[in-house]
Design an enzyme around this catalytic site. Sequence first.
Site, PDB file in Angstrom:
ATOM      1  N   HIS A 183       0.842  -1.209   0.000  1.00  0.00           N
ATOM      2  CA  HIS A 183       0.000   0.000   0.000  1.00  0.00           C
ATOM      3  C   HIS A 183       0.877   1.258   0.000  1.00  0.00           C
ATOM      4  CE1 HIS A 183      -3.496   2.503   1.379  1.00  0.00           C
ATOM      5  NE2 HIS A 183      -2.530   3.178   1.983  1.00  0.00           N
ATOM      6  N   GLU A 184       1.865   1.285   0.867  1.00  0.00           N
ATOM      7  CA  GLU A 184       2.725   2.478   0.958  1.00  0.00           C
ATOM      8  C   GLU A 184       3.539   2.675  -0.323  1.00  0.00           C
ATOM      9  OE1 GLU A 184       2.543   4.768   3.169  1.00  0.00           O
ATOM     10  OE2 GLU A 184       1.028   3.620   4.247  1.00  0.00           O
TER      11      GLU A 184
ATOM     12  N   HIS B 226       1.561   4.202  -3.047  1.00  0.00           N
ATOM     13  CA  HIS B 226       1.453   5.674  -2.964  1.00  0.00           C
ATOM     14  C   HIS B 226       2.632   6.329  -3.701  1.00  0.00           C
ATOM     15  CE1 HIS B 226      -1.977   6.491  -0.413  1.00  0.00           C
ATOM     16  NE2 HIS B 226      -1.510   5.822   0.626  1.00  0.00           N
TER      17      HIS B 226
ATOM     18  N   GLU C  59      -6.246   6.852  -1.349  1.00  0.00           N
ATOM     19  CA  GLU C  59      -6.216   5.675  -0.475  1.00  0.00           C
ATOM     20  C   GLU C  59      -6.771   4.446  -1.188  1.00  0.00           C
ATOM     21  OE1 GLU C  59      -4.748   5.222   2.388  1.00  0.00           O
ATOM     22  OE2 GLU C  59      -4.027   7.249   2.143  1.00  0.00           O
TER      23      GLU C  59
HETATM   24 ZN   LIG Z   1      -2.389   5.267   2.384  1.00  0.00          ZN
END
Ligand SMILES: [Zn+2]
Length: 273
Positions: free
Chosen positions: A126-127, A130, A191
């Site tokens: 997830h990071e 980004h 997100e």
């Molecule tokens: Zn996030």
Amino acid sequence: MMRSFTAGLSLCLASVAALFLPGCANVPAFMPEKQLAAQAATEFDQMKQELKVSDNPEYVNMVKRVGNRIAPIAGQDMETTEWEFVVFDDPAVNAFAMPGGKVAVFTGLLELVDGNEDELAAVMGHEIAHVALKHSNKQMSSEMLRQGGGAALAILLSRQEKSAVDPKLVQQAYDLGTQVGLMLPYSREHELQADELGLYYAAKAGYDPEAAVDLWQKMAEAGGEQPPEFLSTHPSHGTRIERLQELVPVVKKRIQAEEDEAYLRNQGLLDEA
Ligand SMILES: [Zn+2]
């Protein structure tokens, strides 16, 4: 000369802003990635001085191992990234990533993960997503448009061929970017995008994507006073977990299709793309 040019910029800015605002969800990432990476490296070094860097070998090795498996997959979406994976000795259930590939995981999160690398891969995927999706750049670009003053437009124009924009003005714009900072909160849309791509990255690296659902459930329960970055923005936990549950089979199917295609290609049954 300078004054009229600046006035012109401000005037033009209104039309640029009208293109992207309101909502700013679709603001393009117009800050140069190279500059953001340099800025991130400085800010990250500062954090390493201010926060305690963990020397727990179990945690440090696990974070590096997972990061080094996911990064090459994400790397295909990025030009030049020097990955760095650091564990901060901090009870917060948190993790973050910065442009240029700086990734931090807090010991509070690693305690929650409790040795489960698939779950850690869900967070790190997830990071890293980004970073790959240039979300910091987009948030900063959006913030600079909001602050106005022609800075955003100066940067946009300076990237055109045969640009007549005064380099000093462009430098001022970059300086403003530095003041805006890199750690702006992500939007709900960002997100959701990071959830989706992160799930794919982790699964493609060989981790079990189902672990994302378990982990997000655990984090929702852990909650605490200050929600972690990945829980601090909408949608609500329930919606997010439901969406992840829907995404897991989609991601698995995509990876299976890619593997089938690679197999057929290896067997000489498909033309080279
Ligand atoms: Zn996030």
